[in-house]
Design a protein around this motif. Structure first.
Motif, PDB file in Angstrom:
ATOM      1  N   THR A   1     -11.166  21.834  -4.266  1.00 32.78           N
ATOM      2  CA  THR A   1      -9.718  21.843  -4.371  1.00 32.78           C
ATOM      3  C   THR A   1      -9.115  21.547  -3.014  1.00 32.78           C
ATOM      4  N   GLU A   2      -7.951  20.957  -3.002  1.00 31.49           N
ATOM      5  CA  GLU A   2      -7.265  20.675  -1.760  1.00 31.49           C
ATOM      6  C   GLU A   2      -6.523  21.929  -1.315  1.00 31.49           C
ATOM      7  N   GLU A   3      -6.226  21.993  -0.004  1.00 29.26           N
ATOM      8  CA  GLU A   3      -5.578  23.177   0.518  1.00 29.26           C
ATOM      9  C   GLU A   3      -4.214  23.390  -0.145  1.00 29.26           C
ATOM     10  N   ASN A   4      -3.479  22.308  -0.366  1.00 32.55           N
ATOM     11  CA  ASN A   4      -2.183  22.401  -1.035  1.00 32.55           C
ATOM     12  C   ASN A   4      -2.072  21.248  -2.011  1.00 32.55           C
ATOM     13  N   PRO A   5      -2.805  21.303  -3.154  1.00 35.44           N
ATOM     14  CA  PRO A   5      -2.859  20.163  -4.064  1.00 35.44           C
ATOM     15  C   PRO A   5      -1.497  19.782  -4.616  1.00 35.44           C
ATOM     16  N   GLU A   6      -0.617  20.789  -4.870  1.00 35.40           N
ATOM     17  CA  GLU A   6       0.690  20.448  -5.428  1.00 35.40           C
ATOM     18  C   GLU A   6       1.495  19.606  -4.445  1.00 35.40           C
TER      19      GLU A   6
ATOM     20  N   GLU B   1       0.836  -1.190   0.000  1.00 32.33           N
ATOM     21  CA  GLU B   1       0.000   0.000   0.000  1.00 32.33           C
ATOM     22  C   GLU B   1       0.876   1.248   0.000  1.00 32.33           C
ATOM     23  N   THR B   2       0.462   2.282  -0.718  1.00 28.84           N
ATOM     24  CA  THR B   2       1.143   3.561  -0.600  1.00 28.84           C
ATOM     25  C   THR B   2       0.704   4.225   0.693  1.00 28.84           C
ATOM     26  N   GLN B   3       1.393   5.250   1.110  1.00 29.16           N
ATOM     27  CA  GLN B   3       1.112   5.903   2.380  1.00 29.16           C
ATOM     28  C   GLN B   3       0.113   7.047   2.259  1.00 29.16           C
ATOM     29  N   ALA B   4      -0.465   7.222   1.049  1.00 26.37           N
ATOM     30  CA  ALA B   4      -1.425   8.311   0.873  1.00 26.37           C
ATOM     31  C   ALA B   4      -2.657   8.067   1.714  1.00 26.37           C
ATOM     32  N   ALA B   5      -3.145   9.097   2.366  1.00 28.82           N
ATOM     33  CA  ALA B   5      -4.331   8.987   3.214  1.00 28.82           C
ATOM     34  C   ALA B   5      -5.439   9.840   2.656  1.00 28.82           C
ATOM     35  N   PRO B   6      -6.710   9.460   2.918  1.00 25.97           N
ATOM     36  CA  PRO B   6      -7.834  10.250   2.407  1.00 25.97           C
ATOM     37  C   PRO B   6      -7.812  11.663   2.969  1.00 25.97           C
ATOM     38  N   SER B   7      -8.409  12.579   2.220  1.00 23.37           N
ATOM     39  CA  SER B   7      -8.477  13.961   2.677  1.00 23.37           C
ATOM     40  C   SER B   7      -9.365  14.055   3.911  1.00 23.37           C
ATOM     41  N   LYS B   8      -9.123  15.051   4.702  1.00 26.21           N
ATOM     42  CA  LYS B   8      -9.926  15.261   5.900  1.00 26.21           C
ATOM     43  C   LYS B   8     -11.333  15.693   5.522  1.00 26.21           C
ATOM     44  N   PRO B   9     -12.319  15.275   6.357  1.00 24.92           N
ATOM     45  CA  PRO B   9     -13.713  15.616   6.031  1.00 24.92           C
ATOM     46  C   PRO B   9     -13.945  17.109   5.892  1.00 24.92           C
TER      47      PRO B   9
ATOM     48  N   LYS C   1     -10.835  15.778  -5.730  1.00 25.69           N
ATOM     49  CA  LYS C   1      -9.684  15.652  -4.829  1.00 25.69           C
ATOM     50  C   LYS C   1      -8.799  14.555  -5.398  1.00 25.69           C
ATOM     51  N   VAL C   2      -7.657  14.961  -5.940  1.00 27.18           N
ATOM     52  CA  VAL C   2      -6.811  14.035  -6.696  1.00 27.18           C
ATOM     53  C   VAL C   2      -6.383  12.857  -5.839  1.00 27.18           C
ATOM     54  N   LYS C   3      -5.956  13.112  -4.628  1.00 27.57           N
ATOM     55  CA  LYS C   3      -5.453  12.054  -3.761  1.00 27.57           C
ATOM     56  C   LYS C   3      -6.539  11.016  -3.475  1.00 27.57           C
TER      57      LYS C   3
END
Length: 560
Positions: free
Chosen positions: A190-195, A176-184, A245-247
């Motif tokens: 858009t994400e707060e810091n998408p880059e 598994e990668t370490q990416a976690a879902p965005s916060k509710p 949300k890309v992630k």
């Protein structure tokens, strides 16, 4: 009664002749317990997305009935030597004229009230935005040029993540990668810091399967990933399911790919699971926007033997789930994933005689299907229409609403038994609607040599206490065939031929009589025309309800 005087109407040429040409039983149930699950959940979530939210109000069927379908001009039939024309003449013989002013006043007050409710508030700086849950869903464009700048950027970032995952064989790896879902509480678009977050996911992906000798190749729903612009259409489904949300979209996509491999989707496509459920779920025709239409018929589970064979133990429930996914996969692969193509399905869920909420076996099957379908088939529903809705269903809708996204719920339409046919006609042309649901389309296994699904149907609305006459003017010798129905009947119907010759006798083709709901749903007639004249089809509506008349006709050359 007032005299029946035909009003002038435009004439159109008739259509050319046509060649002859796929969950639950219980009787009356007690009101459901709040924790029970609905049999409609399988259909409601057969192609749905997940995200817990507050339940909004579903879309309701319009209170105003749609306007009558106007006669359309068609090209001259090649089998007719001279012109043949048809005119729809509305002869409204009012039987309750004294009641009209009062009724009209009440209707005007009602619709004025509804119109006032639907008006937006006066625009000012404090005007609140309309919640998305109260807006009827409209499909967005899948063309990259039509996307917002932020959406195009999200799509490009997701493509990059998937390319890096393919390069490192990350999808086939068990790690598994370490990416976690965005916060509710994060922004919905858009994400707060998408880059920064996208970079973190990209840095993790190459670590999985590092050192692989070759680049992984992958397909989903028959579309090779990153080979052409069809990939963009598929990735947009995952992005929209996760509010761009890309992630989160990447995590959902990766999970779907792994689930498909674990479930054995490719092998399932060729598996023989029998035909016992062919009447429970089937495809038939298209809607007015060319989406293929899928029917889910829960009343079929009234058959106790079928219910037991489908839900009695875990093995049978698993087989049912595999059958449903197999059917869905085969249907999806017939879609057009090009940017301008049709890549969603119009769902109809028939709840007539559906089992009540007390069926625990069905509840278990529904729960299993819900978890799989909502996570692995995002954005495949154009509309979810529930027809013949029983009284207890809306209570279940309240129960399942927290498990549906607002986007999913904006696609819902509910109609009771009396409004079901008109609701379907709002979205689907009558020639595309099966006979059992009020239309004129026969099942594929039936034979209707005179008409096909491509022969257009004309709709005429008959007001209460009025008479309607369809006038088909004949200018040349021919054989004319027609079919006609009024949903639910309770009207009088007659057909006759009136020659143009002075003092000629009128020929009765179908003696006028009252048609009962128990009569055949569709009337078929034909007449050999040997002289100039006109066919008159008369429908008399003595009831206090508006009726919908459906008819179509074809012209055949007269064989000597």
């Amino acid at each position: 009664m007032a005299d029946e005087t035909p009003h002038p109407a435009p004439t159109v040429a008739p259509p050319p002749p046509s060649d002859p040409l796929p969950p639950p039983t219980a009787g009356t149930q007690d009101p459901p317990a709040p924790e029970s699950a609905s049999p409609a959940t399988v259909a409601a979530e057969s192609l749905a997305e997940t995200q817990k939210e507050e339940p909004p109000a579903p879309e309701e069927v319009d209170k105003e009935d749609p306007p009558p379908k106007l006669a359309e001009k068609a090209e001259q039939s090649p089998v007719v030597v001279e012109e043949v024309a048809v005119a729809v003449v509305e002869k409204e013989e009012t039987k309750q004229e004294e009641e009209e002013p009062e009724v009209k006043g009440k209707l005007e007050q009602f619709f004025a009230h509804e119109s006032e409710k639907s008006k937006p508030p006066a625009s000012d700086d404090r005007e609140p935005k309309i919640p998305r849950s109260l807006i009827s869903f409209k499909e967005e464009s899948n063309k990259v040029a039509d996307l917002l700048d932020s959406e195009r950027k999200a799509l490009q970032e997701l493509r990059q993540l998937i390319q890096e995952a393919l390069d490192s064989n990350a999808f086939s790896s068990g790690q598994e990668t370490q990416a976690a879902p965005s916060k509710p509480g994060s922004d919905t678009k858009t994400e707060e810091n998408p880059e920064k977050e996208t970079k973190e996911v990209a840095e993790e992906a190459p670590k999985v399967g590092a050192g692989a000798a070759s680049v992984e190749e992958l397909s989903i729903w028959g579309v090779p990933l990153l080979k052409d612009d069809r990939t963009d259409v598929i990735l947009l489904k995952f992005l929209r399911a996760r509010d761009f949300k890309v992630k989160d979209a990447f995590i959902m996509f990766r999970s779907t790919i792994r689930w498909r491999k674990d479930f054995g989707i490719e092998a399932l496509l060729d598996e023989d699971l029998g035909d016992e459920l062919d009447k429970v779920v089937f495809m038939h025709g298209t809607d007015r926007d060319d989406h293929p239409v899928c029917y889910n018929v829960f009343g079929e589970f009234q058959n106790k033997e079928l219910y037991q064979k489908t839900f009695s133990d875990q093995e049978k429930r698993t087989k049912f789930l595999r059958y449903r996914i197999q059917f869905l996969e085969r249907s999806i692969r017939k879609l057009d994933f090009s940017p301008g193509g049709i890549s969603t399905i119009f769902q109809i869920n028939d709840l007539k005689n559906a089992p009540g909420p007390g069926k625990s076996e069905l509840r278990l099957a529904t729960k299993q299907a819900l978890h799989l379908l909502q996570d692995n088939y995002p954005e495949f529903v154009a509309k979810q229409v529930f027809i013949n809705v029983p009284w207890w269903h809306l209570a279940f809708y309240t129960v399942i609403s927290p498990f549906l996204t607002q986007r999913t719920k904006s696609k819902f339409v509910f109609a009771g038994p009396a409004k079901s046919p008109d609701t379907l006609f709002k979205y689907i042309s009558p020639e595309q609607v099966p006979i059992q649901y009020g239309g004129l389309s026969v099942d594929l296994c039936d034979c209707n040599p005179e008409f096909s699904i491509s022969d257009p149907v004309t709709e005429v609305f008959i007001k209460p206490g009025t008479k309607q006459t369809v006038e088909i003017i004949i200018y040349e010798k021919c054989v004319i065939v027609w079919e006609l129905r009024v949903v639910g009947w309770e009207v009088g119907y007659g057909a006759e031929f009136v020659p143009n010759t002075q003092d000629a006798y009128t020929i009765i083709i179908h003696k006028s009589r009252k048609m009962a709901p128990s009569d055949e749903p569709v009337v078929h007639n034909s007449f050999r025309v040997g002289e100039l004249g006109k066919i008159l089809l008369t429908v008399d509506n003595p009831t206090s309800k508006k009726k919908t008349l459906l008819y179509r006709f074809n012209i055949k050359p007269l064989s000597d």
